[in-house]
Design a protein around this motif. Structure first.
Motif, PDB file in Angstrom:
ATOM      1  N   UNK A 122      16.630   2.862   5.501  1.00 29.07           N
ATOM      2  CA  UNK A 122      17.062   3.312   6.836  1.00 29.07           C
ATOM      3  C   UNK A 122      16.583   2.391   7.960  1.00 29.07           C
ATOM      4  N   UNK A 123      15.285   2.068   7.961  1.00 34.22           N
ATOM      5  CA  UNK A 123      14.701   1.367   9.102  1.00 34.22           C
ATOM      6  C   UNK A 123      14.427  -0.112   8.856  1.00 34.22           C
ATOM      7  N   UNK A 124      14.357  -0.511   7.593  1.00 33.55           N
ATOM      8  CA  UNK A 124      14.000  -1.880   7.281  1.00 33.55           C
ATOM      9  C   UNK A 124      12.495  -2.129   7.315  1.00 33.55           C
ATOM     10  N   UNK A 125      11.716  -1.078   7.558  1.00 36.92           N
ATOM     11  CA  UNK A 125      10.261  -1.203   7.588  1.00 36.92           C
ATOM     12  C   UNK A 125       9.755  -1.665   6.219  1.00 36.92           C
ATOM     13  N   UNK A 126       8.931  -2.709   6.220  1.00 39.90           N
ATOM     14  CA  UNK A 126       8.400  -3.260   4.984  1.00 39.90           C
ATOM     15  C   UNK A 126       7.381  -2.291   4.391  1.00 39.90           C
ATOM     16  N   UNK A 127       7.494  -2.069   3.078  1.00 37.61           N
ATOM     17  CA  UNK A 127       6.554  -1.213   2.349  1.00 37.61           C
ATOM     18  C   UNK A 127       5.586  -2.106   1.583  1.00 37.61           C
ATOM     19  N   UNK A 128       4.330  -1.753   1.608  1.00 43.51           N
ATOM     20  CA  UNK A 128       3.296  -2.501   0.895  1.00 43.51           C
ATOM     21  C   UNK A 128       2.866  -1.722  -0.341  1.00 43.51           C
ATOM     22  N   UNK A 129       2.485  -2.437  -1.377  1.00 44.16           N
ATOM     23  CA  UNK A 129       1.985  -1.840  -2.601  1.00 44.16           C
ATOM     24  C   UNK A 129       0.499  -1.561  -2.417  1.00 44.16           C
ATOM     25  N   UNK A 130       0.070  -0.328  -2.740  1.00 45.03           N
ATOM     26  CA  UNK A 130      -1.337   0.011  -2.540  1.00 45.03           C
ATOM     27  C   UNK A 130      -1.738   1.206  -3.383  1.00 45.03           C
ATOM     28  N   UNK A 131      -3.029   1.291  -3.681  1.00 46.54           N
ATOM     29  CA  UNK A 131      -3.605   2.511  -4.212  1.00 46.54           C
ATOM     30  C   UNK A 131      -3.934   3.381  -3.008  1.00 46.54           C
ATOM     31  N   UNK A 132      -3.554   4.641  -3.076  1.00 48.53           N
ATOM     32  CA  UNK A 132      -3.766   5.549  -1.958  1.00 48.53           C
ATOM     33  C   UNK A 132      -4.377   6.841  -2.498  1.00 48.53           C
ATOM     34  N   UNK A 133      -5.422   7.325  -1.836  1.00 44.09           N
ATOM     35  CA  UNK A 133      -6.030   8.591  -2.237  1.00 44.09           C
ATOM     36  C   UNK A 133      -5.155   9.756  -1.796  1.00 44.09           C
ATOM     37  N   UNK A 134      -5.471  10.949  -2.285  1.00 44.99           N
ATOM     38  CA  UNK A 134      -4.670  12.131  -1.944  1.00 44.99           C
ATOM     39  C   UNK A 134      -4.690  12.430  -0.447  1.00 44.99           C
ATOM     40  N   UNK A 135      -5.705  11.951   0.277  1.00 39.27           N
ATOM     41  CA  UNK A 135      -5.744  12.184   1.733  1.00 39.27           C
ATOM     42  C   UNK A 135      -5.135  11.017   2.520  1.00 39.27           C
ATOM     43  N   UNK A 136      -4.524  10.048   1.809  1.00 38.90           N
ATOM     44  CA  UNK A 136      -3.805   8.969   2.483  1.00 38.90           C
ATOM     45  C   UNK A 136      -4.595   7.702   2.732  1.00 38.90           C
ATOM     46  N   UNK A 137      -5.835   7.636   2.303  1.00 41.55           N
ATOM     47  CA  UNK A 137      -6.642   6.436   2.517  1.00 41.55           C
ATOM     48  C   UNK A 137      -6.233   5.336   1.531  1.00 41.55           C
ATOM     49  N   UNK A 138      -6.046   4.130   2.036  1.00 38.69           N
ATOM     50  CA  UNK A 138      -5.720   2.978   1.187  1.00 38.69           C
ATOM     51  C   UNK A 138      -7.015   2.444   0.592  1.00 38.69           C
ATOM     52  N   UNK A 139      -6.999   2.195  -0.724  1.00 42.31           N
ATOM     53  CA  UNK A 139      -8.190   1.761  -1.440  1.00 42.31           C
ATOM     54  C   UNK A 139      -7.924   0.395  -2.065  1.00 42.31           C
ATOM     55  N   UNK A 140      -8.762  -0.607  -1.803  1.00 44.83           N
ATOM     56  CA  UNK A 140      -8.569  -1.914  -2.433  1.00 44.83           C
ATOM     57  C   UNK A 140      -8.870  -1.836  -3.932  1.00 44.83           C
ATOM     58  N   UNK A 141      -8.148  -2.597  -4.754  1.00 44.15           N
ATOM     59  CA  UNK A 141      -8.355  -2.531  -6.204  1.00 44.15           C
ATOM     60  C   UNK A 141      -9.794  -2.759  -6.644  1.00 44.15           C
ATOM     61  N   UNK A 142     -10.543  -3.630  -5.946  1.00 51.26           N
ATOM     62  CA  UNK A 142     -11.928  -3.903  -6.368  1.00 51.26           C
ATOM     63  C   UNK A 142     -12.846  -2.692  -6.184  1.00 51.26           C
ATOM     64  N   UNK A 143     -12.421  -1.689  -5.432  1.00 52.78           N
ATOM     65  CA  UNK A 143     -13.238  -0.492  -5.207  1.00 52.78           C
ATOM     66  C   UNK A 143     -12.954   0.601  -6.235  1.00 52.78           C
ATOM     67  N   UNK A 144     -12.043   0.354  -7.168  1.00 55.27           N
ATOM     68  CA  UNK A 144     -11.623   1.370  -8.129  1.00 55.27           C
ATOM     69  C   UNK A 144     -12.280   1.188  -9.484  1.00 55.27           C
ATOM     70  N   UNK A 145     -12.396   2.294 -10.194  1.00 56.78           N
ATOM     71  CA  UNK A 145     -12.801   2.300 -11.587  1.00 56.78           C
ATOM     72  C   UNK A 145     -11.778   3.120 -12.345  1.00 56.78           C
ATOM     73  N   UNK A 146     -11.279   2.593 -13.460  1.00 55.63           N
ATOM     74  CA  UNK A 146     -10.315   3.329 -14.280  1.00 55.63           C
ATOM     75  C   UNK A 146     -11.052   4.087 -15.374  1.00 55.63           C
ATOM     76  N   UNK A 147     -10.551   5.261 -15.714  1.00 50.01           N
ATOM     77  CA  UNK A 147     -11.123   6.095 -16.782  1.00 50.01           C
ATOM     78  C   UNK A 147      -9.982   6.609 -17.644  1.00 50.01           C
TER      79      UNK A 147
END
Length: 157
Positions: free
Chosen positions: A121-146
């Motif tokens: 609709x708007x042409x607004x660019x979307x970025x790929x990111x990890x996002x918490x349930x409250x909407x905070x963007x988290x850098x990959x280096x701050x994550x741990x997978x389980x």
């Protein structure tokens, strides 16, 4: 005891690689997602892939529900098939975006190209990111997978 790979694996990544683990398959999906390619000859032209390999990969993607085969006919020509992304196929845009981001970052080229995803609709660019349930963007280096059971993630079998 040996671990099952592919379709019978308990690992979601191994099950995904059963379908997507071939580079031609991902490149076909890339063309369908980024270039909106649907026709056999257009896939061939874009990828330089041998027709027998393309035929096999398209059949796999149809069988796995990522592409839908539809018949079309140009005026005065014979009926042909086109291959249209399904919802499952369109959802792979996240994978294509992640691979593109990784390639730009870790395998850069001055003459390289990358897909850019934006809102229709708007042409607004979307970025790929990890996002918490409250909407905070988290850098990959701050994550741990389980390892977590799919059932505990609320994913139906």
């Amino acid at each position: 005891m040996t671990k099952a790979l592919g379709r019978d694996s308990t690992c979601s990544i191994a099950r995904s690689l059963e379908v997507l683990g071939d580079s031609w398959t991902l490149l076909i999906i890339r063309e369908a997602v980024v270039a909106h390619t649907t026709r056999f000859q257009d896939f061939r032209d874009a990828l330089g892939i041998a027709p027998n390999i393309l035929t096999k990969r398209l059949a796999l993607l149809v069988d796995e529900g990522l592409l839908e085969r539809r018949t079309y006919r140009q005026p005065g020509e014979r009926a042909r098939d086109e291959y249209v992304l399904t919802e499952a196929g369109r959802s792979l845009s996240l994978i294509i975006a992640a691979l593109a981001d990784w390639g730009r970052t870790h395998r850069p080229r001055p003459d390289g190209t990358s897909p850019r995803f934006s809102l229709d609709e708007s042409g607004t660019v979307a970025e790929l990111a990890f996002v918490t349930s409250d909407g905070a963007v988290v850098p990959p280096h701050a994550l741990t997978a389980h390892r977590t059971e799919d059932a505990r993630l609320g994913i139906p079998a």
